[in-house]
Design a protein around this motif. Structure first.
Motif, PDB file in Angstrom:
ATOM      1  N   VAL A  34      30.251 -21.889 -25.158  1.00 62.04           N
ATOM      2  CA  VAL A  34      30.282 -22.477 -26.494  1.00 62.04           C
ATOM      3  C   VAL A  34      31.077 -21.604 -27.456  1.00 62.04           C
ATOM      4  CG1 VAL A  34      28.106 -23.702 -26.199  1.00 62.04           C
ATOM      5  CG2 VAL A  34      28.094 -21.394 -27.166  1.00 62.04           C
ATOM      6  N   GLY A  42      27.792 -29.510 -29.782  1.00 64.19           N
ATOM      7  CA  GLY A  42      27.884 -28.754 -28.531  1.00 64.19           C
ATOM      8  C   GLY A  42      26.547 -28.481 -27.880  1.00 64.19           C
ATOM      9  N   GLY A  69      31.018 -34.343 -28.308  1.00 62.69           N
ATOM     10  CA  GLY A  69      30.164 -34.198 -27.148  1.00 62.69           C
ATOM     11  C   GLY A  69      29.943 -35.479 -26.371  1.00 62.69           C
ATOM     12  N   THR A  99      33.313 -25.672 -25.204  1.00 59.32           N
ATOM     13  CA  THR A  99      33.019 -26.592 -26.298  1.00 59.32           C
ATOM     14  C   THR A  99      32.661 -25.902 -27.608  1.00 59.32           C
ATOM     15  OG1 THR A  99      31.551 -28.405 -27.008  1.00 59.32           O
ATOM     16  CG2 THR A  99      30.596 -26.758 -25.530  1.00 59.32           C
TER      17      THR A  99
END
Length: 250
Positions: free
Chosen positions: A81, A63, A37, A54
């Motif tokens: 996500v 994330g 991240g 992510t």
């Protein structure tokens, strides 16, 4: 072409996602990939991107933290996500943090396609809406549960199912069931049963439809099942309810 950033600490996952997305032939371009991240956040600060895809669990910065940091930047960046099935609480936190959508590992190609197409359509809709002058100010987006409730309201009760409700907001049924329980403090099936019994009451009082017809209209294939649920909820059988109410009116 919309610009996409991939974020995952496993290189092979990033490469597999990149290959899968390219295979879909959508209006998307993978412009960069990052291993965590923090690396992604630093890159976004210096570059333009439309969508961040992510993983949730990553070293250095996960994330969820990435999504929160991106929100602080106030950039027009959406996030999807990626999680595993046993991370419901984390996914819920991600949704509250403002993620656009989520995908479950292992990612199926059809799920990936539906998710990305939905996002592209959403982006297209935002662009179209921005071209139309508004009188009453900004449109406030509804929550996922609000969208589900709107779907139930506009759909005939006999057609409403958990699976279809989940599909209407691009969630899997088990996740929607948990989300429904946590946000409304009632199970989806109990909420739906309440609506069906209330509609059954209305039809019993205001129509001369047969019990089988009423049961079918509110979503019960068997009149006995409708009668049992009706009595559990009201203390009367449907026929008793209709007779007692009519006698009260007289």
């Amino acid at each position: 072409m919309k610009r996409v950033l991939l974020v995952d600490d496993e290189r092979w996952v990033r490469k597999a996602l990149m290959w899968s997305i390219k295979k879909l032939n959508l209006s998307l371009q993978i412009v960069h990939e990052c291993a965590n991240g923090l690396e992604a956040l630093d890159w976004v600060k210096q570059n333009e991107v439309d969508l961040v895809l992510t993983d949730i669990r990553m070293p250095v910065m996960d994330g969820i933290s990435l999504v929160k940091e991106l929100n602080e930047l106030e950039r027009n960046v959406d996030c999807i996500v990626i999680s595993v099935h046993d991370e419901f609480q984390i996914v819920q936190q991600a949704i509250r943090s403002g993620v656009t959508d989520y995908l479950l590992k292992p990612i199926e190609e059809e799920d990936l396609k539906n998710c990305l197409e939905k996002w592209l359509n959403k982006r297209k809709g935002i662009v179209e809406e921005s071209k139309v002058p508004t009188i009453y100010g900004e449109v406030i987006p509804t929550s996922t549960i609000d969208q589900v409730l709107a779907y139930i309201e506009k759909t005939p009760l006999k057609q409403v199912t958990l699976t279809d409700a989940a599909n209407s907001v691009h969630l899997n049924p088990s996740y929607l069931s948990q989300l429904f329980k946590q946000q409304l403090n009632t199970k989806f099936v109990d909420y739906l049963t309440e609506l069906r019994i209330q509609e059954g009451k209305r039809l019993l009082l205001n129509t001369t439809l047969k019990m089988t017809e009423i049961a079918e209209r509110v979503g019960y294939s068997e009149v006995a099942y409708f009668s049992n649920n009706f009595k559990k909820m009201t203390g009367y059988s449907p026929s008793e309810f209709r007779k007692s109410t009519k006698s009260q009116k007289i």
